[in-house]
Design an enzyme around this catalytic site. Sequence first.
Site, PDB file in Angstrom:
ATOM      1  N   SER A  13       0.829  -1.212   0.000  1.00  0.00           N
ATOM      2  CA  SER A  13       0.000   0.000   0.000  1.00  0.00           C
ATOM      3  C   SER A  13       0.866   1.267   0.000  1.00  0.00           C
ATOM      4  CB  SER A  13      -0.977  -0.001   1.173  1.00  0.00           C
ATOM      5  OG  SER A  13      -0.313   0.228   2.383  1.00  0.00           O
ATOM      6  N   ASN A 107      13.676   4.326   4.457  1.00  0.00           N
ATOM      7  CA  ASN A 107      12.753   3.294   4.928  1.00  0.00           C
ATOM      8  C   ASN A 107      11.580   3.968   5.630  1.00  0.00           C
ATOM      9  OD1 ASN A 107      11.851   0.629   5.803  1.00  0.00           O
ATOM     10  ND2 ASN A 107      12.618   1.170   7.841  1.00  0.00           N
ATOM     11  N   HIS A 109       8.861   3.444   8.591  1.00  0.00           N
ATOM     12  CA  HIS A 109       8.674   2.612   9.793  1.00  0.00           C
ATOM     13  C   HIS A 109       7.391   3.061  10.494  1.00  0.00           C
ATOM     14  CE1 HIS A 109      10.017  -0.049  12.995  1.00  0.00           C
ATOM     15  NE2 HIS A 109       9.567   0.866  13.830  1.00  0.00           N
ATOM     16  N   SER A 141       7.606   7.123  10.668  1.00  0.00           N
ATOM     17  CA  SER A 141       8.919   7.757  10.496  1.00  0.00           C
ATOM     18  C   SER A 141       9.493   7.345   9.155  1.00  0.00           C
ATOM     19  CB  SER A 141       9.910   7.287  11.574  1.00  0.00           C
ATOM     20  OG  SER A 141       9.431   7.507  12.866  1.00  0.00           O
ATOM     21  N   ASP A 150      16.702   0.195  11.617  1.00  0.00           N
ATOM     22  CA  ASP A 150      15.937   1.357  12.104  1.00  0.00           C
ATOM     23  C   ASP A 150      16.786   2.390  12.841  1.00  0.00           C
ATOM     24  OD1 ASP A 150      13.707   0.006  11.117  1.00  0.00           O
ATOM     25  OD2 ASP A 150      13.305  -0.956  13.039  1.00  0.00           O
TER      26      ASP A 150
HETATM   27  C1  GAR Z   1       3.985  -0.578   6.722  1.00  0.00           C
HETATM   28  O1  GAR Z   1       3.208  -0.289   7.860  1.00  0.00           O
HETATM   29  C2  GAR Z   1       5.440  -0.255   6.988  1.00  0.00           C
HETATM   30  O2  GAR Z   1       5.633   0.861   7.791  1.00  0.00           O
HETATM   31  C3  GAR Z   1       5.878  -1.504   7.699  1.00  0.00           C
HETATM   32  O3  GAR Z   1       5.269  -2.547   6.989  1.00  0.00           O
HETATM   33  C4  GAR Z   1       4.019  -2.083   6.471  1.00  0.00           C
HETATM   34  C5  GAR Z   1       3.960  -2.402   4.992  1.00  0.00           C
HETATM   35  O4  GAR Z   1       2.692  -2.114   4.479  1.00  0.00           O
HETATM   36  N1  GAR Z   1       7.317  -1.612   7.714  1.00  0.00           N
HETATM   37  C6  GAR Z   1       7.995  -2.096   8.732  1.00  0.00           C
HETATM   38  O5  GAR Z   1       7.469  -2.544   9.745  1.00  0.00           O
HETATM   39  C7  GAR Z   1       9.512  -2.089   8.558  1.00  0.00           C
HETATM   40  N2  GAR Z   1      10.170  -2.282   9.810  1.00  0.00           N
HETATM   41  P1  GAR Z   1       2.445  -2.022   2.906  1.00  0.00           P
HETATM   42  O6  GAR Z   1       3.007  -3.297   2.285  1.00  0.00           O
HETATM   43  O7  GAR Z   1       0.954  -1.955   2.765  1.00  0.00           O
HETATM   44  O8  GAR Z   1       3.146  -0.787   2.406  1.00  0.00           O
END
Ligand code: GAR
Length: 196
Positions: A13, A107, A109, A141, A150
């Site tokens: 997303s 990245n 987070h 972040s 991170d």
């Molecule tokens: C997001 O919430 C992102 O911040 C998190 O994974 C999700 C991916 O959602 N990332 C982490 O936790 C990295 N440490 P998405 O595939 O719908 O973009």
Amino acid sequence: MLNIAVFASGRGSNFEALHRAIEEQNIPAQIAVVISNNSAAGALSLARSLGIPALHLSQRHYPDPAAFHQAVLQTLVRYAADLIVLAGYMKKMDAEIVRAFPQRIINIHPALLPKFGGEGMYGMHVHTAVIAAGEKESGASVHYVDEEYDRGAVIAQQRVPVLPDDTPETLSARVLTAEHQLLPSVVKNIAQNHRP
Ligand code: GAR
């Protein structure tokens, strides 16, 4: 024009929000390639449906870690990536790749770093930990990626409240909405300041 390589392991997303913002806000950038370690990632099918090259690169195909990192590096060179965006990429970026792209890997987070970051802090684990700690606010972040999980410098954050009746799922949805605004705004800034 800033050439972006997106790495994503799941739903995608954030990739979708970034792609949409680039189109709608005329950001001088393009997503040149989407790379995933997960062949079933929603991000890959989404990329294909948008006509963006979508590659599954996994250590399963390259049992030797050095060969895997070489394959990733070659892909980044082939697509002339100026910026690497980790959008829900659940693998640690190899040190060699980090050194090859200094200050050019970011990245997203789902928490207010430096709190709730580090190994094991990803996806729903983060929101569960935030609620368990009794935090009154959380957020998203965007930070530079260095050789530690991170840890790189935070570029920007967006805050959201944690409500008394929040579950990890409701908090995650609120943070995700913030992520979808924050990531494109950071990329826009980088793209507007990019000098090839
Ligand atoms: C997001 O919430 C992102 O911040 C998190 O994974 C999700 C991916 O959602 N990332 C982490 O936790 C990295 N440490 P998405 O595939 O719908 O973009």
